[in-house]
Write an enzyme that holds these catalytic residues in place. Structure first.
Site, PDB file in Angstrom:
ATOM      1  N   ARG A  29       4.446  -0.625   2.990  1.00  0.00           N
ATOM      2  CA  ARG A  29       4.821  -0.863   1.596  1.00  0.00           C
ATOM      3  C   ARG A  29       6.303  -0.554   1.398  1.00  0.00           C
ATOM      4  O   ARG A  29       7.027  -1.310   0.772  1.00  0.00           O
ATOM      5  CB  ARG A  29       3.999   0.026   0.666  1.00  0.00           C
ATOM      6  CG  ARG A  29       4.450  -0.079  -0.790  1.00  0.00           C
ATOM      7  CD  ARG A  29       3.995   1.099  -1.621  1.00  0.00           C
ATOM      8  NE  ARG A  29       4.273   0.895  -3.035  1.00  0.00           N
ATOM      9  CZ  ARG A  29       4.076   1.821  -3.961  1.00  0.00           C
ATOM     10  NH1 ARG A  29       3.600   2.995  -3.622  1.00  0.00           N
ATOM     11  NH2 ARG A  29       4.345   1.568  -5.220  1.00  0.00           N
ATOM     12  N   GLU A  87     -13.255  -8.046  -1.024  1.00  0.00           N
ATOM     13  CA  GLU A  87     -12.689  -8.145   0.318  1.00  0.00           C
ATOM     14  C   GLU A  87     -13.671  -8.692   1.344  1.00  0.00           C
ATOM     15  O   GLU A  87     -13.302  -9.505   2.205  1.00  0.00           O
ATOM     16  CB  GLU A  87     -12.175  -6.774   0.770  1.00  0.00           C
ATOM     17  CG  GLU A  87     -10.958  -6.281   0.024  1.00  0.00           C
ATOM     18  CD  GLU A  87     -11.286  -5.563  -1.272  1.00  0.00           C
ATOM     19  OE1 GLU A  87     -10.356  -5.077  -1.935  1.00  0.00           O
ATOM     20  OE2 GLU A  87     -12.492  -5.500  -1.631  1.00  0.00           O
ATOM     21  N   ASP A 112      -0.754   6.989  -4.887  1.00  0.00           N
ATOM     22  CA  ASP A 112      -2.149   6.551  -5.010  1.00  0.00           C
ATOM     23  C   ASP A 112      -3.106   7.506  -4.308  1.00  0.00           C
ATOM     24  O   ASP A 112      -4.299   7.518  -4.593  1.00  0.00           O
ATOM     25  CB  ASP A 112      -2.333   5.134  -4.448  1.00  0.00           C
ATOM     26  CG  ASP A 112      -1.857   4.077  -5.422  1.00  0.00           C
ATOM     27  OD1 ASP A 112      -1.753   4.396  -6.626  1.00  0.00           O
ATOM     28  OD2 ASP A 112      -1.577   2.951  -4.998  1.00  0.00           O
ATOM     29  N   PHE A 153      -8.371  -0.956   2.723  1.00  0.00           N
ATOM     30  CA  PHE A 153      -9.529  -1.728   2.306  1.00  0.00           C
ATOM     31  C   PHE A 153     -10.107  -2.593   3.420  1.00  0.00           C
ATOM     32  O   PHE A 153     -11.029  -3.381   3.187  1.00  0.00           O
ATOM     33  CB  PHE A 153      -9.185  -2.578   1.086  1.00  0.00           C
ATOM     34  CG  PHE A 153      -8.666  -1.768  -0.073  1.00  0.00           C
ATOM     35  CD1 PHE A 153      -9.024  -0.430  -0.231  1.00  0.00           C
ATOM     36  CD2 PHE A 153      -7.804  -2.322  -1.005  1.00  0.00           C
ATOM     37  CE1 PHE A 153      -8.546   0.332  -1.283  1.00  0.00           C
ATOM     38  CE2 PHE A 153      -7.315  -1.566  -2.056  1.00  0.00           C
ATOM     39  CZ  PHE A 153      -7.687  -0.242  -2.202  1.00  0.00           C
ATOM     40  N   HIS A 210       0.637  -1.845   2.893  1.00  0.00           N
ATOM     41  CA  HIS A 210       0.458  -0.462   2.445  1.00  0.00           C
ATOM     42  C   HIS A 210      -0.253   0.342   3.543  1.00  0.00           C
ATOM     43  O   HIS A 210      -1.349   0.856   3.366  1.00  0.00           O
ATOM     44  CB  HIS A 210      -0.319  -0.406   1.137  1.00  0.00           C
ATOM     45  CG  HIS A 210       0.377  -1.074  -0.008  1.00  0.00           C
ATOM     46  ND1 HIS A 210       0.750  -2.404   0.019  1.00  0.00           N
ATOM     47  CD2 HIS A 210       0.779  -0.599  -1.215  1.00  0.00           C
ATOM     48  CE1 HIS A 210       1.347  -2.727  -1.130  1.00  0.00           C
ATOM     49  NE2 HIS A 210       1.392  -1.640  -1.889  1.00  0.00           N
TER      50      HIS A 210
END
Length: 303
Positions: free
Chosen positions: A160, A51, A109, A77, A101
């Protein structure tokens, strides 16, 4: 993905990719080909699971000129790429970050993938335009802003889970916030929300309306754009005399006191998430129409 591909057809300079997450982020430009070591013509760049390097490359592409780069990854992230994003903000680089998300509602998750504090962090970053659209129409309006010349960086914060289309309307994302649902006369209470929680606010407003409570729902997708409006517009959306206000956002409540005031309530998540199906998380954390309506009713009785 639908909006991006429609825009890409008329904006050949739009290029980019994701951190190995195209199937999940829906950011692949169909028919655009792949950028490869032996072929530079492709519009889709496979950055891989890196990333920070992705965001740094975006800065370089944008500063070189001629292209409008985008990148995509899960919102949690953003922590990995923040240094490069911060440099982009310092230099006001024209680039677009697609963060999907965007909340605990991504489900099983668990906390490692569920963003909580990231919205507050990006909103505190100078020159970063953060937009969290409520539905397809607000997403379209957000993209129309993000591709304007000499603007950026933009961060589009997307869910999401599926969200309902909230109807044809003047979705004034360019003003940062607008009245989505209103009542006759001055409202008794104002529900303010962003992203996937806007539809939740609409459902809660229907419950309150059924009990005779005049309720206004305000969608506030971009704080910085709303603050850039004149005082008259902001007061029209959020009348100073209406002290009963409830904000609903599946993230840290930091900053919401500015909009709900010292007599309002911010419904949010000031702790890490958990691994569970999204409906179970919503019920456990109070993100249901019934709970929001109950909080609003309780506030009204005390204001």
């Amino acid at each position: 993905g639908t909006v991006m591909n429609a825009i890409a057809a008329g904006l050949p300079e739009l290029v980019g990719g994701s951190a190995d997450l195209d199937p999940a982020t829906k950011t692949y430009l169909k028919g655009g080909g792949d950028f490869q070591a032996e072929s530079f013509a492709g519009r889709n760049i496979h950055f891989g699971v890196r990333e920070h390097a992705m965001a740094a490359a975006m800065n370089g592409i944008a500063l070189h000129g001629g292209l409008l780069p985008f990148s995509a990854t899960f919102f949690n992230f953003v922590d990995y790429l923040k240094p490069a994003l911060r440099l982009g903000c310092i230099n006001k680089i024209r680039s677009i970050y697609v963060f999907t998300h965007d909340s605990v509602f991504l489900g099983e998750d668990g906390p490692t993938h569920q963003p909580v504090e990231q919205l507050a962090m990006l909103r505190a970053t100078p020159n970063c335009q953060v937009v969290r659209p409520a539905d397809a129409l607000e997403t379209l309006e957000a993209w129309k802003l993000a591709i304007q010349p000499a603007t950026g960086p933009w961060a589009l914060i997307l869910s999401r889970q599926k969200v309902p289309f909230l109807g044809a309307r003047d979705a004034a994302v360019d003003k940062g916030g607008y009245i989505l649902v209103d009542s006759d006369g001055t409202p008794d209470i104002i529900l303010i929300a962003t992203g996937s929680e806007v539809s939740l606010a609409v459902d809660a407003a229907q419950i309150l309306a059924g009990k005779g409570t005049k309720t206004r729902v305000v969608s506030l997708p971009c704080w910085s754009l709303f603050e850039a409006q004149d005082q008259a517009y902001r007061d029209r959306v959020l009348p100073p005399d209406v002290k009963a206000r409830v904000s609903i956002e599946a993230g840290a409540t930091m900053g919401w006191s500015h909009y709900v005031g010292d007599r309002g309530i911010a419904i949010g998540i000031d702790h890490f998430g958990t691994s569970a199906p999204a409906p179970a998380i919503a019920k456990e954390y109070g993100f249901t129409p019934e709970h929001v309506a109950g909080v609003a009713a309780g506030l009204l009785s005390s204001v």
